[in-house]
Design a protein around this motif. Structure first.
Motif, mmCIF file in Angstrom:
data_model
loop_
_atom_site.group_PDB
_atom_site.id
_atom_site.type_symbol
_atom_site.label_atom_id
_atom_site.label_comp_id
_atom_site.label_asym_id
_atom_site.label_seq_id
_atom_site.Cartn_x
_atom_site.Cartn_y
_atom_site.Cartn_z
ATOM 1 N N ASN A 1 0.823 -1.224 0.000
ATOM 2 C CA ASN A 1 0.000 0.000 0.000
ATOM 3 C C ASN A 1 0.852 1.267 0.000
ATOM 4 O O ASN A 1 0.329 2.368 0.166
ATOM 5 C CB ASN A 1 -0.959 0.000 1.190
ATOM 6 N N GLY A 2 2.181 1.097 -0.157
ATOM 7 C CA GLY A 2 3.052 2.258 -0.269
ATOM 8 C C GLY A 2 3.682 2.717 1.025
ATOM 9 O O GLY A 2 4.575 3.577 1.016
ATOM 10 N N SER A 3 3.254 2.195 2.174
ATOM 11 C CA SER A 3 3.850 2.583 3.449
ATOM 12 C C SER A 3 5.124 1.776 3.705
ATOM 13 O O SER A 3 5.443 0.824 2.987
ATOM 14 C CB SER A 3 2.852 2.366 4.589
ATOM 15 N N GLU A 4 5.856 2.180 4.726
ATOM 16 C CA GLU A 4 7.096 1.495 5.071
ATOM 17 C C GLU A 4 6.960 0.823 6.431
ATOM 18 O O GLU A 4 6.320 1.351 7.345
ATOM 19 C CB GLU A 4 8.277 2.464 5.092
ATOM 20 N N GLY A 5 7.540 -0.341 6.568
ATOM 21 C CA GLY A 5 7.558 -1.063 7.839
ATOM 22 C C GLY A 5 8.925 -1.712 8.024
ATOM 23 O O GLY A 5 9.693 -1.857 7.071
ATOM 24 N N SER A 6 9.232 -2.082 9.236
ATOM 25 C CA SER A 6 10.543 -2.667 9.488
ATOM 26 C C SER A 6 10.472 -3.673 10.630
ATOM 27 O O SER A 6 9.559 -3.634 11.464
ATOM 28 C CB SER A 6 11.571 -1.585 9.827
ATOM 29 N N VAL A 7 11.449 -4.555 10.639
ATOM 30 C CA VAL A 7 11.640 -5.505 11.742
ATOM 31 C C VAL A 7 13.073 -5.383 12.222
ATOM 32 O O VAL A 7 14.017 -5.484 11.430
ATOM 33 C CB VAL A 7 11.353 -6.955 11.311
ATOM 34 N N SER A 8 13.246 -5.133 13.501
ATOM 35 C CA SER A 8 14.576 -5.111 14.120
ATOM 36 C C SER A 8 14.672 -6.283 15.086
ATOM 37 O O SER A 8 13.781 -6.478 15.924
ATOM 38 C CB SER A 8 14.811 -3.800 14.872
ATOM 39 N N ILE A 9 15.736 -7.062 14.961
ATOM 40 C CA ILE A 9 15.925 -8.230 15.821
ATOM 41 C C ILE A 9 17.051 -7.951 16.804
ATOM 42 O O ILE A 9 18.169 -7.596 16.411
ATOM 43 C CB ILE A 9 16.260 -9.488 14.995
ATOM 44 N N ILE A 10 16.748 -8.098 18.085
ATOM 45 C CA ILE A 10 17.757 -7.960 19.132
ATOM 46 C C ILE A 10 18.158 -9.364 19.569
ATOM 47 O O ILE A 10 17.350 -10.108 20.117
ATOM 48 C CB ILE A 10 17.220 -7.169 20.339
ATOM 49 N N GLY A 11 19.388 -9.742 19.275
ATOM 50 C CA GLY A 11 19.860 -11.091 19.605
ATOM 51 C C GLY A 11 20.491 -11.138 20.981
ATOM 52 O O GLY A 11 21.628 -10.704 21.169
ATOM 53 N N ALA A 12 19.767 -11.622 21.971
ATOM 54 C CA ALA A 12 20.307 -11.731 23.321
ATOM 55 C C ALA A 12 21.134 -13.007 23.452
ATOM 56 O O ALA A 12 20.828 -14.027 22.837
ATOM 57 C CB ALA A 12 19.171 -11.738 24.347
ATOM 58 N N VAL A 13 22.188 -12.945 24.244
ATOM 59 C CA VAL A 13 23.062 -14.097 24.493
ATOM 60 C C VAL A 13 23.058 -14.337 25.995
ATOM 61 O O VAL A 13 23.728 -13.645 26.747
ATOM 62 C CB VAL A 13 24.490 -13.838 23.977
ATOM 63 N N SER A 14 22.292 -15.324 26.443
ATOM 64 C CA SER A 14 22.026 -15.497 27.869
ATOM 65 C C SER A 14 23.220 -15.927 28.715
ATOM 66 O O SER A 14 23.333 -15.487 29.856
ATOM 67 C CB SER A 14 20.889 -16.507 28.062
ATOM 68 N N PRO A 15 24.144 -16.799 28.251
ATOM 69 C CA PRO A 15 25.198 -17.242 29.159
ATOM 70 C C PRO A 15 26.087 -16.136 29.699
ATOM 71 O O PRO A 15 26.803 -16.343 30.664
ATOM 72 C CB PRO A 15 26.015 -18.205 28.281
ATOM 73 N N GLN A 16 26.056 -14.936 29.092
ATOM 74 C CA GLN A 16 26.872 -13.852 29.610
ATOM 75 C C GLN A 16 26.272 -13.251 30.881
ATOM 76 O O GLN A 16 26.909 -12.440 31.545
ATOM 77 C CB GLN A 16 27.026 -12.758 28.550
ATOM 78 N N GLY A 17 25.082 -13.662 31.229
ATOM 79 C CA GLY A 17 24.460 -13.173 32.456
ATOM 80 C C GLY A 17 23.632 -11.922 32.216
ATOM 81 O O GLY A 17 23.489 -11.436 31.102
ATOM 82 N N GLY A 18 23.095 -11.366 33.294
ATOM 83 C CA GLY A 18 22.256 -10.183 33.165
ATOM 84 C C GLY A 18 20.787 -10.545 33.081
ATOM 85 O O GLY A 18 20.419 -11.697 32.895
ATOM 86 N N THR A 19 19.952 -9.536 33.231
ATOM 87 C CA THR A 19 18.509 -9.759 33.223
ATOM 88 C C THR A 19 17.847 -9.262 31.944
ATOM 89 O O THR A 19 16.671 -9.501 31.733
ATOM 90 C CB THR A 19 17.874 -9.030 34.415
ATOM 91 N N GLY A 20 18.594 -8.561 31.106
ATOM 92 C CA GLY A 20 18.006 -7.987 29.901
ATOM 93 C C GLY A 20 17.466 -6.590 30.127
ATOM 94 O O GLY A 20 17.097 -5.901 29.169
ATOM 95 N N GLU A 21 17.412 -6.139 31.373
ATOM 96 C CA GLU A 21 16.894 -4.804 31.675
ATOM 97 C C GLU A 21 17.815 -3.712 31.153
ATOM 98 O O GLU A 21 17.391 -2.567 30.941
ATOM 99 C CB GLU A 21 16.716 -4.633 33.185
ATOM 100 N N GLU A 22 19.097 -4.065 30.931
ATOM 101 C CA GLU A 22 20.058 -3.072 30.476
ATOM 102 C C GLU A 22 19.699 -2.509 29.111
ATOM 103 O O GLU A 22 20.125 -1.407 28.742
ATOM 104 C CB GLU A 22 21.469 -3.681 30.429
ATOM 105 N N VAL A 23 18.917 -3.268 28.319
ATOM 106 C CA VAL A 23 18.542 -2.811 26.982
ATOM 107 C C VAL A 23 17.698 -1.542 27.059
ATOM 108 O O VAL A 23 17.906 -0.586 26.304
ATOM 109 C CB VAL A 23 17.774 -3.923 26.229
ATOM 110 N N SER A 24 16.736 -1.517 27.966
ATOM 111 C CA SER A 24 15.874 -0.341 28.119
ATOM 112 C C SER A 24 16.336 0.593 29.236
ATOM 113 O O SER A 24 15.840 1.719 29.346
ATOM 114 C CB SER A 24 14.432 -0.788 28.397
ATOM 115 N N HIS A 25 17.285 0.134 30.047
ATOM 116 C CA HIS A 25 17.825 0.973 31.137
ATOM 117 C C HIS A 25 19.349 0.935 31.099
ATOM 118 O O HIS A 25 20.002 0.278 31.915
ATOM 119 C CB HIS A 25 17.316 0.484 32.500
ATOM 120 N N PRO A 26 19.955 1.650 30.130
ATOM 121 C CA PRO A 26 21.416 1.609 29.986
ATOM 122 C C PRO A 26 22.166 2.134 31.199
ATOM 123 O O PRO A 26 23.354 1.850 31.368
ATOM 124 C CB PRO A 26 21.674 2.484 28.749
ATOM 125 N N GLU A 27 21.491 2.889 32.059
ATOM 126 C CA GLU A 27 22.161 3.396 33.258
ATOM 127 C C GLU A 27 22.556 2.272 34.214
ATOM 128 O O GLU A 27 23.367 2.473 35.129
ATOM 129 C CB GLU A 27 21.276 4.419 33.982
#
Length: 365
Positions: free
Chosen positions: A233-259
């Motif tokens: 229909n002429g509009s633009e869309g996108s998909v962004s993939i964030i590849g998490a690697v769990s064995p390095q540890g962390g909760t994943g909260e750092e993605v939205s809370h870089p502080e």
């Protein structure tokens, strides 16, 4: 093909027989090295010892199958194979009889002494002793329970792989409606481990560290589904993939809370050496800068400093004034920061005219 129901012998016992027989046959293929030279009348001797016999039944299976009978059956078949290969075969027993003889005393000790005496007397090129193990009903229950647990694990791993594709398919659905979608693949590491487990159970040829040979292509095919597109229909869309690697540890909260990420002790602004448009950035040099700061390994024993790195403020096509900040270096060592800044500036090229903007979509298929 043997009927596993014959003589009430359970499948577990037959499997033990087949494994042992295959091992022995593979072993005998290596024994060809001791065959006499062509034209020689001397035959190499192989001694086959069928364990137990007579009033010593050996292990008793859950359906009363006797180890002595299974041992003797395997020994006789092996004897035929070896004789066809040109060996002379000597058996410690060829019937359901005891090897302990008429001597008195401990039956087991006498049995073992007589078998050893037979080996010393024969002086064979090789002696093969055949024995079996058996499972009790309790052990069989444990094995069945273990198999159920393994099957459950496989189902869980299959569902993990399926969830990856379900997620990206839903993301593409909303992308085609003109939305910009971000999907986190949690976790790429566990997905790879699931592929390794499934591949092993399917008896596929393993590659490095036991992972399937198609691991790289499977992962890349998934991540290649990310990107921007123009819808019908002429509009633009996108998909962004964030590849998490769990064995390095962390909760994943750092993605939205870089502080919440570790912070370096110094933040150093890198000024532009001149005015103009940024026409080129040598990306691999930027990676080397991070390495110099301590964000990468110079050797396999190097320890990565998770608090250091570079924060780019300008990209290709941007106009900058002399002295304007190109990037911020996060560092914990002044000397390393100086080396990284010098290398960083060498990675940038400037021009008086704005470089042509690269299209995000190069063509249609």
């Amino acid at each position: 093909m043997y009927d596993l129901r014959l003589k009430n012998i359970p499948a577990e016992v037959w499997m033990g027989i087949l494994v042992l027989a295959c091992t022995i046959l593979l072993f005998t293929s290596g024994v060809k090295n001791v065959l006499p030279a062509s034209g020689s009348v001397e035959k190499k001797v192989i001694l086959i010892d069928a364990g137990h016999g007579g009033d010593d039944p050996g292990k008793i299976g859950i359906n009363q199958a006797k180890e002595k009978d299974i041992n003797l059956a395997i020994a006789k078949k092996l004897k035929v194979c070896l004789e066809k290969a040109g060996f002379e075969v000597v058996m410690t027993r060829e019937a359901d009889e005891s090897v302990k003889g008429p001597e008195q005393g401990n039956k087991k000790s006498t049995d073992m002494r007589n078998r050893c005496a037979k080996i010393r007397e024969t002086k064979p090129a090789m002696a093969v002793s055949i024995h079996q193990n058996s499972y009790t009903e309790a052990a069989k229950d444990i094995l069945q329970q273990k198999e159920k647990i393994l099957d459950l694990g496989i189902k869980m791993r299959k569902s993990r792989e399926a969830s990856i594709y379900t997620g990206i398919t839903l993301a593409e659905y909303y992308r085609d409606m003109g939305y910009d979608v971000a999907i986190m693949a949690d976790s790429t590491s566990r997905w790879a481990e699931a592929l390794r487990e499934l591949s092993g159970r399917l008896e596929e040829m393993p590659a490095e560290e036991g992972f399937p040979a198609y691991l790289a292509s499977r992962l890349s095919a998934f991540y290649e589904r990310a990107g921007m597109m123009q819808t019908l229909n002429g509009s633009e869309g996108s998909v962004s993939i964030i590849g998490a690697v769990s064995p390095q540890g962390g909760t994943g909260e750092e993605v939205s809370h870089p502080e919440k990420l570790p912070a370096a002790s110094m933040q150093i602004a890198v000024p532009s050496p001149q005015s103009g448009y940024i026409s080129h950035i040598q990306c691999d040099e930027i990676g080397v800068c991070s390495l110099l700061l301590g964000g990468g390994r110079e050797t396999k024993d190097s320890v990565i400093d998770l608090s250091v790195g570079l924060e780019l403020k300008k990209k290709v096509g941007d106009y900058v004034e002399k002295g304007e900040t190109l990037a911020v270096l996060h560092a914990n060592d002044q000397e390393k920061a100086g080396q990284a800044e010098e290398r960083f500036l060498r990675a940038y090229r400037f021009s008086e005219t704005q470089p042509p903007k690269r299209p995000m979509i190069f063509g249609e298929i």
